[in-house]
Scaffold this motif. Structure first.
Motif, PDB file in Angstrom:
ATOM      1  N   GLY A 483       0.825  -1.197   0.000  1.00  8.94           N
ATOM      2  CA  GLY A 483       0.000   0.000   0.000  1.00  8.94           C
ATOM      3  C   GLY A 483       0.858   1.245   0.000  1.00  8.94           C
ATOM      4  N   SER A 484       0.432   2.245  -0.740  1.00  5.89           N
ATOM      5  CA  SER A 484       1.247   3.440  -0.884  1.00  5.89           C
ATOM      6  C   SER A 484       0.603   4.634  -0.207  1.00  5.89           C
ATOM      7  CB  SER A 484       1.454   3.746  -2.358  1.00  5.89           C
ATOM      8  OG  SER A 484       0.297   4.386  -2.850  1.00  5.89           O
ATOM      9  N   GLN A 485       1.371   5.711  -0.249  1.00 10.24           N
ATOM     10  CA  GLN A 485       0.938   6.911   0.438  1.00 10.24           C
ATOM     11  C   GLN A 485      -0.265   7.547  -0.235  1.00 10.24           C
ATOM     12  OE1 GLN A 485       3.974   9.817   0.513  1.00 10.24           O
ATOM     13  NE2 GLN A 485       3.373  10.541   2.521  1.00 10.24           N
ATOM     14  N   GLN A 486      -0.385   7.379  -1.524  1.00 13.02           N
ATOM     15  CA  GLN A 486      -1.493   8.016  -2.219  1.00 13.02           C
ATOM     16  C   GLN A 486      -2.700   7.110  -2.292  1.00 13.02           C
ATOM     17  OE1 GLN A 486      -1.480  11.151  -3.162  1.00 13.02           O
ATOM     18  NE2 GLN A 486       0.576  11.321  -2.317  1.00 13.02           N
ATOM     19  N   GLY A 487      -2.734   6.105  -1.478  1.00 14.36           N
ATOM     20  CA  GLY A 487      -3.928   5.277  -1.404  1.00 14.36           C
ATOM     21  C   GLY A 487      -3.994   4.181  -2.443  1.00 14.36           C
ATOM     22  N   GLY A 488      -2.903   3.904  -3.135  1.00 11.73           N
ATOM     23  CA  GLY A 488      -2.953   2.839  -4.120  1.00 11.73           C
ATOM     24  C   GLY A 488      -2.408   1.549  -3.540  1.00 11.73           C
ATOM     25  N   ALA A 489      -3.195   0.511  -3.582  1.00 10.30           N
ATOM     26  CA  ALA A 489      -2.716  -0.784  -3.116  1.00 10.30           C
ATOM     27  C   ALA A 489      -2.389  -1.600  -4.354  1.00 10.30           C
ATOM     28  CB  ALA A 489      -3.791  -1.471  -2.281  1.00 10.30           C
ATOM     29  N   THR A 490      -1.142  -2.006  -4.484  1.00  6.59           N
ATOM     30  CA  THR A 490      -0.725  -2.738  -5.677  1.00  6.59           C
ATOM     31  C   THR A 490      -0.621  -4.207  -5.355  1.00  6.59           C
ATOM     32  OG1 THR A 490       0.641  -0.824  -6.104  1.00  6.59           O
ATOM     33  CG2 THR A 490       0.971  -2.717  -7.516  1.00  6.59           C
ATOM     34  N   LEU A 491      -1.110  -5.023  -6.258  1.00  8.31           N
ATOM     35  CA  LEU A 491      -1.065  -6.458  -6.080  1.00  8.31           C
ATOM     36  C   LEU A 491      -0.050  -7.017  -7.067  1.00  8.31           C
ATOM     37  CD1 LEU A 491      -2.475  -8.798  -4.653  1.00  8.31           C
ATOM     38  CD2 LEU A 491      -3.996  -8.948  -6.573  1.00  8.31           C
ATOM     39  N   LEU A 492       0.937  -7.738  -6.545  1.00  8.18           N
ATOM     40  CA  LEU A 492       1.957  -8.285  -7.422  1.00  8.18           C
ATOM     41  C   LEU A 492       1.996  -9.790  -7.287  1.00  8.18           C
ATOM     42  CD1 LEU A 492       3.852  -5.713  -5.802  1.00  8.18           C
ATOM     43  CD2 LEU A 492       4.748  -6.024  -8.037  1.00  8.18           C
TER      44      LEU A 492
END
Lengths: 593, 102
Positions: A483-492
């Motif tokens: 999860g990032s600071q700008q609210g994006g949760a990335t799935l890898l």
């Protein structure tokens, strides 16, 4: 028939073109004598503008021109030819017509006749030798023997480790908040993300308080919205009951949701009894009822709750290292670790960089805090035991990640070198004991495989441009959510090389940990020896000085001591010089020689 | 009538082959598909004769199609349970092809 002159006839508006050719009859048959003649205008037809009125002018006109041969396309199809595959069952060979195959005598006679044929004999001899050769070949070596048939899983060309992004779940609100915590659904199809703004007083008025549960197949819309009273800093699925979640909020409250019951929390703890600072970590406990959780916050407390009754905590622990329960001296907790195989012990990571190991079942509150591990210069943002080697745990804080062994208190047994940016979260891989993941403030996800390389991450991926705050691996070890600071949760998705257990992993890692632990033990023992020697030495030299604690030399005391030593030495030197000055002749003699 | 000396050789060859380790049976077939000599029972012989003949023809034509100078010398059909070894005669128009079960 005599040629005559015909006059051109003129009809109104039209003119017939006539050319008169006269010839004497006697001249017929004579050769032609051609001669040149200048051109003469026979007829001149001026254009008639009145005809133009019958036509419509079209300007511009599109006319394609091509200076090539005109071609046309034709198709030809032959007539369908129907073919059919069929086999012939040769019941009884192609016997010649005169021989009845059923009659034994005739067939035998025929066969005998063939056998006497010379060509038969010759060819059979050659074929016989060929056949024998092959049979002997077969008997000599089994040419189709399968070598290495058990080892087909050996080296499937070790592909370089890689990871690819599958999906990105973005905060649907206008004002973006940090993804402060991620939690996987126990079955793995859903991801719960807690959104909050962790920077002090940075949260704006119109910032949404919601946190979301995402279905990993659908990144466009969250599956469920959780509406707490205050933004959630941490969120956890109940590993036993996949419908319930518990979350710790920014204002210190704990809230309990049941996804079957909608977005509002089923229960929220009362403000007076909760933490006084954001709840940084909350973990479900293994208990018979499956409803126990415990939470940690920077107010210095660790609280135990029963989710059925969130009005007040069931137990309280103050993280005061002096074991006095003094809240003012307590260390703020930022991470918590609980391993279900060791249900009475738990670890707390603090803001001060100290990891405290506690025992829940201690008799007195003072004994609850067992020991502390001091290792980081900054808050310990992540803390996790190795799922395969619970005695070793990973901590992340300042710019390094450190691996500790429970027995060694003074320092970590292994650590990474100082990275270029702050590490915010880390976790072990649930399938490979030597692999762990870290996320950094420059948006990079690092995958470390300590059996492969200790100095650098095995794989380093730039996930996004902003800082990554949280990280969680799914239980199968392949899917990573950050999860990032700008609210994006990335799935890898991680390549299979990093997510499948290799044969010798466990034993090699055990050996590595042991080796490092031993090294630290040896260092610790040596340190103790040195300290002991120093203490005994300083005790000897200061026998006259009562009550002087040489063990802790403060800097002031050191300066005073140095000053004293200086004066003593100068005093001695002066005395020596005075003593030398008295017999000067002797000295001169000495100098000369 | 006593067999020719060469016929005796033929018998000897076949006996030798039959005695080799692992050989289950021999069938000798001519171009018309008539099994001339066999050590198996009639039904299997006829079946083999019919089926394998076509296979040999196909294999030979395949080899020759790819390279007309080439020719099929030997054909092995390996299956789970056993192997059929086929030695076709040099000339496609000659009378004899022989094969056996291994």
């Amino acid at each position: 028939w005599v040629c005559g002159n015909w006059e051109g006839l003129t009809v109104l508006g039209r003119m017939e073109i006539v050319h008169v050719y006269t010839r004497l009859r006697g001249e017929f048959g004579r050769q032609c004598l051609f001669s040149d003649r200048p051109a003469e205008l026979l007829v001149d037809v001026p254009p008639d503008p009145r005809l133009a009125q019958d036509f419509i002018q079209k300007n511009p006109r599109d006319q394609a021109l091509q200076a090539c041969r005109d071609m046309s396309e034709h198709q030809v199809n032959t007539e369908r030819f129907e073919s059919d595959s069929c086999g012939i069952n040769h019941v009884e060979g192609g016997w010649p017509k005169d021989i009845n195959p059923q009659e034994m005598e005739q067939t035998i006679r025929y066969r005998k006749k063939v056998e006497k044929d010379e060509s038969y004999v010759n060819s059979l001899l050659t074929l016989g030798s060929v056949m024998e050769h092959c049979i002997r070949q077969n008997n000599a070596v089994d040419i189709y023997q399968e070598y290495f048939e058990d080892e087909d899983e050996v080296e499937e060309s070790p592909e370089p480790p890689s990871a690819k992004t599958i999906n990105v779940f973005r905060d649907p609100n206008e004002v973006k908040r940090t993804v402060s915590c991620l939690s996987w659904h126990p079955d793995g199809g859903k991801l719960a993300a807690a959104y909050s703004c962790l920077q002090f007083q940075r949260s704006s008025r119109d910032m949404s308080l919601d946190s979301y549960i995402w279905d990993i197949e659908n990144p466009n819309r969250p599956e469920l919205t959780l509406k707490p009273a205050s933004p959630l800093v941490c969120l956890e699925y109940n590993p036993k009951d996949s419908h319930t979640l518990v979350g710790g909020a920014y204002n210190g409250q704990i809230a309990y949701w049941d996804t079957r019951r909608g977005s509002q929390p089923v229960e929220t703890s009362s403000v007076e009894q909760s933490h006084r600072d954001p709840v940084y970590k909350i973990i479900w406990l293994q208990s018979k009822t499956g409803t126990d959780v415990f939470s940690a916050s920077t107010d210095g407390q660790v609280l135990w709750w029963d989710v059925r009754r969130l009005s007040e905590p069931t137990e309280r622990l103050v993280l005061d290292l002096s074991r006095e329960g003094n809240l003012d001296r307590a260390l703020g907790a930022v991470s918590l670790e609980f391993e279900s195989t060791m249900p009475t012990k738990f670890l707390v990571g603090t803001e001060q960089g100290v990891v405290v190991s506690c025992n829940r079942k201690a008799k007195t509150p003072a004994e609850k805090i067992v020991c502390s591990y001091d290792g980081h210069h900054g808050p310990v943002y992540a803390l996790q035991r190795n799922p395969f080697f619970p005695k070793n745990f990973l901590t992340v804080g300042d710019w390094t990640a450190r691996i500790w062994s429970e027995d060694i208190r003074d320092s970590a047994i292994m650590w990474t070198k100082y990275q270029t940016s702050y590490l915010m979260d880390a976790c072990w891989s649930p399938v490979r004991p030597s692999v762990f993941f870290t996320v950094k403030m420059d948006g990079v996800l690092d995958v470390w495989d300590i059996l492969f390389k200790q100095n650098d991450p095995t794989l380093s991926l730039k996930v996004c441009d902003e800082a990554l705050y949280s990280l969680r691996l799914q239980d199968n070890g392949r899917l990573v959510a950050c999860g990032s600071q700008q609210g994006g949760a990335t799935l890898l998705e991680i390549s299979s090389g990093l997510s499948t257990l290799q044969k010798n992993d466990k034993s090699l890692l055990a050996a590595m940990f042991e080796r490092e632990t031993k090294r630290e033990k040896v260092l610790e023992a040596r340190q103790r020896e040195i300290r002991l020697k120093e203490r005994s030495r300083s005790e000897q030299s200061r026998e006259g000085e009562p009550g002087r604690e040489d063990a802790d030399h403060g800097p002031d005391q050191l300066i005073a001591k140095a000053q004293e030593d200086f004066y003593v030495v100068t005093e001695m030197e002066r005395r020596r010089r005075d003593a030398n000055q008295q017999p000067p002749t002797e000295l001169e003699d000495v100098d000369v020689t | 009538m006593p067999p020719f000396p060469s016929q005796a050789e033929v018998e000897e060859t076949l006996k030798r082959i039959q005695s080799q380790n692992g050989v289950q049976g021999i069938i000798i077939v001519n171009t018309e598909g008539i099994p001339i000599k066999t050590t198996l029972d009639n039904a299997s012989t006829v079946q083999y004769a019919g089926l394998i003949h076509q296979l040999v023809m196909k294999a030979r034509s395949t080899v020759r199609d790819i390279d007309p100078q080439n020719d099929l010398t030997f054909l092995r059909v390996r299956s789970k349970k056993n192997e059929i070894m086929i030695a076709p005669d040099k000339d496609a128009f000659s009378n004899k092809t022989s094969f056996l079960l291994y």
